[in-house]
Design a protein around this motif. Sequence first.
Motif, PDB file in Angstrom:
ATOM      1  N   VAL A  20      -9.076   5.037   0.024  1.00  0.00           N
ATOM      2  CA  VAL A  20      -8.576   3.739  -0.198  1.00  0.00           C
ATOM      3  C   VAL A  20      -8.925   2.987   1.138  1.00  0.00           C
ATOM      4  O   VAL A  20      -9.387   1.679   0.885  1.00  0.00           O
ATOM      5  CB  VAL A  20      -7.068   3.586  -0.433  1.00  0.00           C
ATOM      6  CG1 VAL A  20      -6.650   2.238  -0.192  1.00  0.00           C
ATOM      7  CG2 VAL A  20      -6.603   4.041  -2.062  1.00  0.00           C
ATOM      8  N   ILE A  21      -8.413   3.525   2.278  1.00  0.00           N
ATOM      9  CA  ILE A  21      -8.719   2.838   3.466  1.00  0.00           C
ATOM     10  C   ILE A  21     -10.327   2.375   3.943  1.00  0.00           C
ATOM     11  O   ILE A  21     -10.815   1.511   4.007  1.00  0.00           O
ATOM     12  CB  ILE A  21      -8.109   3.356   4.574  1.00  0.00           C
ATOM     13  CG1 ILE A  21      -6.604   3.432   4.302  1.00  0.00           C
ATOM     14  CG2 ILE A  21      -8.349   2.816   5.953  1.00  0.00           C
ATOM     15  CD1 ILE A  21      -5.809   4.318   5.306  1.00  0.00           C
TER      16      ILE A  21
ATOM     17  N   ILE B 209      -5.677   8.362   0.219  1.00  0.00           N
ATOM     18  CA  ILE B 209      -5.041   7.465   1.252  1.00  0.00           C
ATOM     19  C   ILE B 209      -6.516   7.290   1.976  1.00  0.00           C
ATOM     20  O   ILE B 209      -7.037   6.097   2.237  1.00  0.00           O
ATOM     21  CB  ILE B 209      -4.183   7.924   2.020  1.00  0.00           C
ATOM     22  CG1 ILE B 209      -2.691   7.955   1.334  1.00  0.00           C
ATOM     23  CG2 ILE B 209      -4.145   7.118   3.446  1.00  0.00           C
ATOM     24  CD1 ILE B 209      -1.830   8.568   2.156  1.00  0.00           C
TER      25      ILE B 209
ATOM     26  N   TYR C 266       0.999  -1.213  -0.033  1.00  0.00           N
ATOM     27  CA  TYR C 266       0.081   0.019   0.026  1.00  0.00           C
ATOM     28  C   TYR C 266       0.954   1.205   0.256  1.00  0.00           C
ATOM     29  O   TYR C 266       0.583   2.418  -0.844  1.00  0.00           O
ATOM     30  CB  TYR C 266      -0.798  -0.039   1.332  1.00  0.00           C
ATOM     31  CG  TYR C 266      -2.382  -0.718   0.976  1.00  0.00           C
ATOM     32  CD1 TYR C 266      -3.325   0.018   0.740  1.00  0.00           C
ATOM     33  CD2 TYR C 266      -2.408  -2.074   1.024  1.00  0.00           C
ATOM     34  CE1 TYR C 266      -4.696  -0.401   0.589  1.00  0.00           C
ATOM     35  CE2 TYR C 266      -3.737  -2.700   0.765  1.00  0.00           C
ATOM     36  CZ  TYR C 266      -4.669  -1.972   0.514  1.00  0.00           C
ATOM     37  OH  TYR C 266      -5.991  -2.478   0.494  1.00  0.00           O
ATOM     38  N   ILE C 267       1.708   1.368   0.908  1.00  0.00           N
ATOM     39  CA  ILE C 267       2.697   2.246   1.049  1.00  0.00           C
ATOM     40  C   ILE C 267       3.505   2.747  -0.311  1.00  0.00           C
ATOM     41  O   ILE C 267       3.455   3.867  -0.951  1.00  0.00           O
ATOM     42  CB  ILE C 267       3.769   2.143   2.045  1.00  0.00           C
ATOM     43  CG1 ILE C 267       3.027   2.158   3.415  1.00  0.00           C
ATOM     44  CG2 ILE C 267       4.811   3.265   2.041  1.00  0.00           C
ATOM     45  CD1 ILE C 267       3.916   1.708   4.588  1.00  0.00           C
TER      46      ILE C 267
ATOM     47  N   LEU D  31       1.088   4.045  -3.182  1.00  0.00           N
ATOM     48  CA  LEU D  31       0.562   5.229  -3.295  1.00  0.00           C
ATOM     49  C   LEU D  31       1.819   6.346  -3.277  1.00  0.00           C
ATOM     50  O   LEU D  31       1.490   7.324  -4.035  1.00  0.00           O
ATOM     51  CB  LEU D  31       0.181   5.665  -1.692  1.00  0.00           C
ATOM     52  CG  LEU D  31      -1.293   4.779  -1.276  1.00  0.00           C
ATOM     53  CD1 LEU D  31      -1.566   4.727   0.148  1.00  0.00           C
ATOM     54  CD2 LEU D  31      -2.215   5.494  -2.094  1.00  0.00           C
TER      55      LEU D  31
ATOM     56  N   GLY E  66      -0.211   0.322  -7.859  1.00  0.00           N
ATOM     57  CA  GLY E  66      -0.736  -0.131  -6.591  1.00  0.00           C
ATOM     58  C   GLY E  66      -1.393  -1.610  -6.777  1.00  0.00           C
ATOM     59  O   GLY E  66      -1.141  -2.250  -6.002  1.00  0.00           O
TER      60      GLY E  66
ATOM     61  N   LEU F 125      -3.166  13.367  -2.310  1.00  0.00           N
ATOM     62  CA  LEU F 125      -2.564  12.293  -1.664  1.00  0.00           C
ATOM     63  C   LEU F 125      -3.438  11.780  -0.474  1.00  0.00           C
ATOM     64  O   LEU F 125      -3.754  10.591  -0.201  1.00  0.00           O
ATOM     65  CB  LEU F 125      -1.111  12.056  -1.642  1.00  0.00           C
ATOM     66  CG  LEU F 125      -0.624  10.838  -0.906  1.00  0.00           C
ATOM     67  CD1 LEU F 125      -0.674   9.548  -1.788  1.00  0.00           C
ATOM     68  CD2 LEU F 125       0.835  11.124  -0.577  1.00  0.00           C
ATOM     69  N   SER F 126      -3.392  12.833   0.335  1.00  0.00           N
ATOM     70  CA  SER F 126      -4.255  12.472   1.900  1.00  0.00           C
ATOM     71  C   SER F 126      -5.817  12.027   1.553  1.00  0.00           C
ATOM     72  O   SER F 126      -6.066  11.198   2.135  1.00  0.00           O
ATOM     73  CB  SER F 126      -4.451  13.827   2.302  1.00  0.00           C
ATOM     74  OG  SER F 126      -2.870  14.297   2.791  1.00  0.00           O
TER      75      SER F 126
ATOM     76  N   TRP G 277       1.887   8.753  -6.512  1.00  0.00           N
ATOM     77  CA  TRP G 277       1.763  10.008  -6.300  1.00  0.00           C
ATOM     78  C   TRP G 277       2.936  10.800  -7.051  1.00  0.00           C
ATOM     79  O   TRP G 277       2.703  11.858  -7.607  1.00  0.00           O
ATOM     80  CB  TRP G 277       2.167  10.438  -4.642  1.00  0.00           C
ATOM     81  CG  TRP G 277       2.605  11.775  -4.435  1.00  0.00           C
ATOM     82  CD1 TRP G 277       2.088  12.943  -4.460  1.00  0.00           C
ATOM     83  CD2 TRP G 277       3.520  11.942  -3.552  1.00  0.00           C
ATOM     84  NE1 TRP G 277       2.610  14.014  -4.141  1.00  0.00           N
ATOM     85  CE2 TRP G 277       3.751  13.284  -3.416  1.00  0.00           C
ATOM     86  CE3 TRP G 277       4.873  11.481  -2.992  1.00  0.00           C
ATOM     87  CZ2 TRP G 277       4.702  14.176  -2.607  1.00  0.00           C
ATOM     88  CZ3 TRP G 277       5.585  11.983  -2.166  1.00  0.00           C
ATOM     89  CH2 TRP G 277       5.632  13.490  -2.145  1.00  0.00           C
TER      90      TRP G 277
END
Length: 288
Positions: free
Chosen positions: A75-76, A72, A32-33, A36, A145, A68-69, A40
Amino acid sequence: MDYIPFPQISPEIFTLTLGDFSFSLRWYALAYIAGLLIGWRMVMGLMKRPALWGGEAPVAPGKIEDLLSWIILGVILGGRLGFVLFYQPGFYLSNPGEILKIWEGGMSFHGGFLGVVAGAWAWAARQGVAPLKIADALALAAPVGLFFGRIANFINAELWGRPTDLPWGVAFPGAGQDCFGVTGICARHPSQLYEAVLEGLLLGAVLLWGIYRRGWLQLPGRSLGVFLAGYGAARFFVEFFREADAQFITAENLRGAVLAGMSMGQLLSLPMIFAGLYFILRARSRAA
Protein backbone atom coordinates in the motif's frame (compact mmCIF):
# COMPACT_ATOMS: atom_id res chain seq x y z
CA MET A 1 -26.99 29.64 -4.21
CA ASP A 2 -27.82 27.03 -1.56
CA TYR A 3 -24.83 25.18 -0.18
CA ILE A 4 -23.52 23.40 2.90
CA PRO A 5 -20.69 25.15 4.78
CA PHE A 6 -17.66 22.93 5.24
CA PRO A 7 -17.62 21.58 8.82
CA GLN A 8 -14.78 22.88 10.93
CA ILE A 9 -12.91 19.61 11.49
CA SER A 10 -9.18 19.73 12.05
CA PRO A 11 -7.16 17.26 9.92
CA GLU A 12 -5.22 16.51 13.12
CA ILE A 13 -6.91 14.48 15.86
CA PHE A 14 -4.33 15.47 18.46
CA THR A 15 -0.76 16.71 18.75
CA LEU A 16 1.80 15.71 21.39
CA THR A 17 4.75 18.00 22.01
CA LEU A 18 7.74 17.05 24.15
CA GLY A 19 10.43 19.68 23.97
CA ASP A 20 11.58 19.93 20.37
CA PHE A 21 9.71 16.76 19.42
CA SER A 22 6.18 17.00 18.09
CA PHE A 23 3.86 14.22 16.91
CA SER A 24 0.43 14.63 15.32
CA LEU A 25 -2.09 11.89 14.59
CA ARG A 26 -4.07 12.82 11.49
CA TRP A 27 -7.42 11.47 10.37
CA TYR A 28 -5.78 10.28 7.14
CA ALA A 29 -3.28 8.14 9.04
CA LEU A 30 -6.05 6.79 11.27
CA ALA A 31 -8.04 5.86 8.14
CA TYR A 32 -5.13 3.74 6.88
CA ILE A 33 -4.65 2.10 10.28
CA ALA A 34 -8.36 1.35 10.76
CA GLY A 35 -8.76 0.05 7.22
CA LEU A 36 -5.79 -2.29 7.50
CA LEU A 37 -6.68 -3.63 10.94
CA ILE A 38 -10.37 -4.18 10.19
CA GLY A 39 -9.49 -5.71 6.83
CA TRP A 40 -7.02 -8.04 8.54
CA ARG A 41 -9.71 -9.22 10.96
CA MET A 42 -12.18 -9.74 8.11
CA VAL A 43 -9.72 -11.91 6.16
CA MET A 44 -8.93 -13.90 9.30
CA GLY A 45 -12.67 -14.42 9.76
CA LEU A 46 -12.92 -15.90 6.27
CA MET A 47 -10.09 -18.31 7.00
CA LYS A 48 -11.96 -19.52 10.10
CA ARG A 49 -14.97 -20.48 7.96
CA PRO A 50 -13.94 -23.46 5.78
CA ALA A 51 -17.55 -23.94 4.67
CA LEU A 52 -17.37 -20.64 2.77
CA TRP A 53 -14.57 -22.11 0.65
CA GLY A 54 -16.41 -25.35 -0.02
CA GLY A 55 -13.97 -27.33 2.12
CA GLU A 56 -10.60 -26.29 3.49
CA ALA A 57 -9.61 -22.63 3.83
CA PRO A 58 -6.53 -21.61 1.77
CA VAL A 59 -4.35 -20.84 4.83
CA ALA A 60 -4.52 -21.04 8.62
CA PRO A 61 -5.91 -17.85 10.22
CA GLY A 62 -2.65 -17.27 12.13
CA LYS A 63 -0.69 -16.79 8.91
CA ILE A 64 -2.74 -13.75 7.88
CA GLU A 65 -0.72 -11.57 10.26
CA ASP A 66 2.35 -12.18 8.09
CA LEU A 67 0.32 -11.30 4.99
CA LEU A 68 -0.66 -7.99 6.61
CA SER A 69 2.99 -6.90 6.64
CA TRP A 70 3.24 -7.47 2.89
CA ILE A 71 -0.02 -5.59 2.31
CA ILE A 72 1.14 -2.58 4.34
CA LEU A 73 4.38 -2.44 2.36
CA GLY A 74 2.48 -2.74 -0.92
CA VAL A 75 0.00 0.00 0.00
CA ILE A 76 2.69 2.49 1.02
CA LEU A 77 5.22 1.85 -1.75
CA GLY A 78 2.67 1.30 -4.49
CA GLY A 79 0.47 4.21 -3.46
CA ARG A 80 3.36 6.65 -3.36
CA LEU A 81 5.09 5.47 -6.55
CA GLY A 82 1.73 5.40 -8.33
CA PHE A 83 1.14 9.06 -7.44
CA VAL A 84 4.64 9.97 -8.56
CA LEU A 85 4.40 8.15 -11.91
CA PHE A 86 0.74 8.72 -12.78
CA TYR A 87 0.12 12.26 -11.57
CA GLN A 88 3.32 14.32 -11.17
CA PRO A 89 6.26 12.56 -12.86
CA GLY A 90 7.83 15.80 -14.08
CA PHE A 91 7.91 17.41 -10.64
CA TYR A 92 9.37 14.37 -8.89
CA LEU A 93 11.96 13.74 -11.60
CA SER A 94 13.17 17.29 -10.97
CA ASN A 95 12.86 16.91 -7.17
CA PRO A 96 13.59 13.24 -6.34
CA GLY A 97 14.09 14.04 -2.67
CA GLU A 98 10.39 14.91 -2.41
CA ILE A 99 9.36 11.34 -3.23
CA LEU A 100 10.08 10.18 0.32
CA LYS A 101 7.96 12.91 1.95
CA ILE A 102 4.82 10.79 2.22
CA TRP A 103 3.65 12.80 5.25
CA GLU A 104 3.04 15.77 2.94
CA GLY A 105 0.38 13.80 1.03
CA GLY A 106 0.21 12.31 -2.43
CA MET A 107 -1.00 8.71 -2.65
CA SER A 108 -2.66 6.96 -5.59
CA PHE A 109 -5.27 4.24 -5.12
CA HIS A 110 -4.38 2.59 -8.42
CA GLY A 111 -0.71 2.54 -7.45
CA GLY A 112 -1.56 1.18 -4.00
CA PHE A 113 -3.72 -1.48 -5.61
CA LEU A 114 -0.83 -2.62 -7.82
CA GLY A 115 1.42 -2.64 -4.76
CA VAL A 116 -1.03 -4.87 -2.88
CA VAL A 117 -1.30 -7.21 -5.89
CA ALA A 118 2.49 -7.55 -6.01
CA GLY A 119 2.81 -8.03 -2.24
CA ALA A 120 -0.03 -10.56 -1.97
CA TRP A 121 1.20 -12.49 -5.01
CA ALA A 122 4.74 -12.71 -3.59
CA TRP A 123 3.39 -13.83 -0.19
CA ALA A 124 1.13 -16.47 -1.76
CA ALA A 125 4.04 -17.81 -3.81
CA ARG A 126 6.19 -18.14 -0.66
CA GLN A 127 3.37 -19.94 1.14
CA GLY A 128 2.41 -22.17 -1.78
CA VAL A 129 -1.14 -20.81 -1.75
CA ALA A 130 -3.38 -20.21 -4.77
CA PRO A 131 -3.09 -16.42 -5.40
CA LEU A 132 -6.68 -16.10 -6.65
CA LYS A 133 -8.07 -17.39 -3.35
CA ILE A 134 -6.04 -14.85 -1.40
CA ALA A 135 -7.15 -12.14 -3.84
CA ASP A 136 -10.80 -13.09 -3.28
CA ALA A 137 -10.35 -12.70 0.48
CA LEU A 138 -8.60 -9.35 0.13
CA ALA A 139 -11.39 -8.15 -2.19
CA LEU A 140 -13.78 -8.25 0.77
CA ALA A 141 -11.44 -6.19 2.93
CA ALA A 142 -10.61 -3.48 0.37
CA PRO A 143 -13.91 -1.51 0.51
CA VAL A 144 -13.39 -0.93 4.24
CA GLY A 145 -10.12 0.89 3.60
CA LEU A 146 -11.66 2.78 0.68
CA PHE A 147 -14.55 3.99 2.83
CA PHE A 148 -12.31 5.29 5.62
CA GLY A 149 -9.87 6.79 3.11
CA ARG A 150 -12.57 8.79 1.30
CA ILE A 151 -13.98 10.06 4.60
CA ALA A 152 -10.46 11.21 5.48
CA ASN A 153 -10.20 12.96 2.09
CA PHE A 154 -13.38 14.87 2.95
CA ILE A 155 -12.10 15.84 6.41
CA ASN A 156 -8.84 17.03 4.83
CA ALA A 157 -10.87 19.14 2.35
CA GLU A 158 -9.04 17.59 -0.62
CA LEU A 159 -10.01 15.88 -3.88
CA TRP A 160 -13.26 17.83 -3.96
CA GLY A 161 -15.73 17.82 -6.84
CA ARG A 162 -16.62 20.18 -9.65
CA PRO A 163 -18.72 23.31 -9.01
CA THR A 164 -22.44 22.62 -8.52
CA ASP A 165 -25.62 24.55 -7.77
CA LEU A 166 -27.25 21.52 -6.14
CA PRO A 167 -28.37 22.09 -2.53
CA TRP A 168 -25.91 19.51 -1.14
CA GLY A 169 -22.91 21.26 -2.66
CA VAL A 170 -20.18 21.96 -0.10
CA ALA A 171 -18.13 25.16 0.14
CA PHE A 172 -14.67 23.66 0.67
CA PRO A 173 -11.97 25.98 2.04
CA GLY A 174 -9.41 26.89 -0.59
CA ALA A 175 -11.57 25.63 -3.46
CA GLY A 176 -11.76 28.97 -5.25
CA GLN A 177 -14.41 31.67 -5.28
CA ASP A 178 -15.37 31.85 -8.97
CA CYS A 179 -18.37 29.61 -9.70
CA PHE A 180 -20.13 29.55 -13.06
CA GLY A 181 -18.56 32.87 -13.94
CA VAL A 182 -19.94 34.55 -10.82
CA THR A 183 -17.64 35.69 -8.03
CA GLY A 184 -18.72 34.42 -4.63
CA ILE A 185 -18.74 31.28 -2.53
CA CYS A 186 -18.11 28.24 -4.73
CA ALA A 187 -20.07 25.14 -3.78
CA ARG A 188 -18.74 21.84 -5.09
CA HIS A 189 -19.82 18.23 -5.32
CA PRO A 190 -18.68 16.33 -2.20
CA SER A 191 -17.22 13.70 -4.52
CA GLN A 192 -15.25 12.14 -1.66
CA LEU A 193 -18.56 11.14 -0.05
CA TYR A 194 -19.91 9.83 -3.36
CA GLU A 195 -16.87 7.56 -3.52
CA ALA A 196 -17.19 6.53 0.13
CA VAL A 197 -20.75 5.35 -0.54
CA LEU A 198 -20.15 3.65 -3.90
CA GLU A 199 -16.63 2.22 -3.47
CA GLY A 200 -16.96 1.54 0.23
CA LEU A 201 -20.48 0.90 1.48
CA LEU A 202 -22.24 -0.34 -1.66
CA LEU A 203 -19.39 -2.41 -3.07
CA GLY A 204 -18.62 -3.82 0.37
CA ALA A 205 -22.29 -4.81 0.87
CA VAL A 206 -22.37 -6.59 -2.51
CA LEU A 207 -19.22 -8.56 -1.67
CA LEU A 208 -20.51 -9.49 1.80
CA TRP A 209 -23.74 -10.75 0.27
CA GLY A 210 -21.98 -12.68 -2.48
CA ILE A 211 -19.44 -14.32 -0.19
CA TYR A 212 -21.67 -15.17 2.76
CA ARG A 213 -24.93 -15.83 0.89
CA ARG A 214 -23.98 -16.92 -2.62
CA GLY A 215 -20.80 -18.92 -2.07
CA TRP A 216 -18.55 -16.79 -4.24
CA LEU A 217 -15.38 -18.03 -2.52
CA GLN A 218 -16.04 -21.45 -4.02
CA LEU A 219 -15.49 -19.91 -7.45
CA PRO A 220 -11.87 -18.61 -7.44
CA GLY A 221 -11.64 -15.15 -8.96
CA ARG A 222 -15.35 -14.30 -8.64
CA SER A 223 -15.03 -11.93 -5.67
CA LEU A 224 -11.89 -10.39 -7.13
CA GLY A 225 -13.69 -9.79 -10.41
CA VAL A 226 -16.66 -8.13 -8.72
CA PHE A 227 -14.34 -5.87 -6.74
CA LEU A 228 -12.31 -4.85 -9.79
CA ALA A 229 -15.31 -4.19 -12.01
CA GLY A 230 -17.28 -2.55 -9.20
CA TYR A 231 -14.51 -0.22 -8.11
CA GLY A 232 -13.57 0.65 -11.69
CA ALA A 233 -17.17 1.47 -12.62
CA ALA A 234 -17.77 3.51 -9.45
CA ARG A 235 -14.57 5.51 -9.88
CA PHE A 236 -15.21 6.07 -13.59
CA PHE A 237 -18.69 7.42 -12.77
CA VAL A 238 -17.63 9.70 -9.91
CA GLU A 239 -14.84 11.20 -12.03
CA PHE A 240 -17.57 13.07 -13.96
CA PHE A 241 -18.26 15.01 -10.74
CA ARG A 242 -14.73 15.19 -9.34
CA GLU A 243 -12.42 18.13 -10.00
CA ALA A 244 -9.47 17.10 -12.14
CA ASP A 245 -5.97 17.29 -10.70
CA ALA A 246 -4.56 20.79 -11.11
CA GLN A 247 -1.59 19.68 -13.20
CA PHE A 248 -3.93 18.42 -15.95
CA ILE A 249 -6.09 21.58 -16.16
CA THR A 250 -5.27 24.23 -18.75
CA ALA A 251 -7.17 27.13 -20.30
CA GLU A 252 -7.98 24.90 -23.29
CA ASN A 253 -8.67 21.79 -21.18
CA LEU A 254 -10.73 22.84 -18.15
CA ARG A 255 -11.94 19.29 -17.49
CA GLY A 256 -8.37 18.00 -17.20
CA ALA A 257 -8.81 15.23 -19.77
CA VAL A 258 -5.65 13.27 -20.53
CA LEU A 259 -6.83 10.95 -23.34
CA ALA A 260 -10.01 10.69 -25.44
CA GLY A 261 -11.87 13.03 -23.09
CA MET A 262 -11.11 10.84 -20.06
CA SER A 263 -9.52 11.98 -16.80
CA MET A 264 -6.51 10.15 -15.39
CA GLY A 265 -8.76 8.42 -12.85
CA GLN A 266 -11.05 7.16 -15.62
CA LEU A 267 -8.13 6.07 -17.77
CA LEU A 268 -6.65 4.03 -14.92
CA SER A 269 -10.04 2.54 -14.01
CA LEU A 270 -10.80 1.11 -17.47
CA PRO A 271 -8.28 -1.78 -17.17
CA MET A 272 -9.79 -2.63 -13.79
CA ILE A 273 -13.27 -2.90 -15.32
CA PHE A 274 -12.07 -5.16 -18.14
CA ALA A 275 -9.97 -7.30 -15.78
CA GLY A 276 -12.94 -7.62 -13.43
CA LEU A 277 -15.25 -8.79 -16.22
CA TYR A 278 -12.61 -11.31 -17.29
CA PHE A 279 -12.37 -12.85 -13.80
CA ILE A 280 -16.17 -12.93 -13.41
CA LEU A 281 -16.63 -14.71 -16.75
CA ARG A 282 -13.71 -17.03 -16.00
CA ALA A 283 -15.24 -18.07 -12.67
CA ARG A 284 -18.65 -18.62 -14.24
CA SER A 285 -17.27 -20.73 -17.08
CA ARG A 286 -15.37 -22.99 -14.68
CA ALA A 287 -18.49 -23.41 -12.54
CA ALA A 288 -20.60 -24.48 -15.54
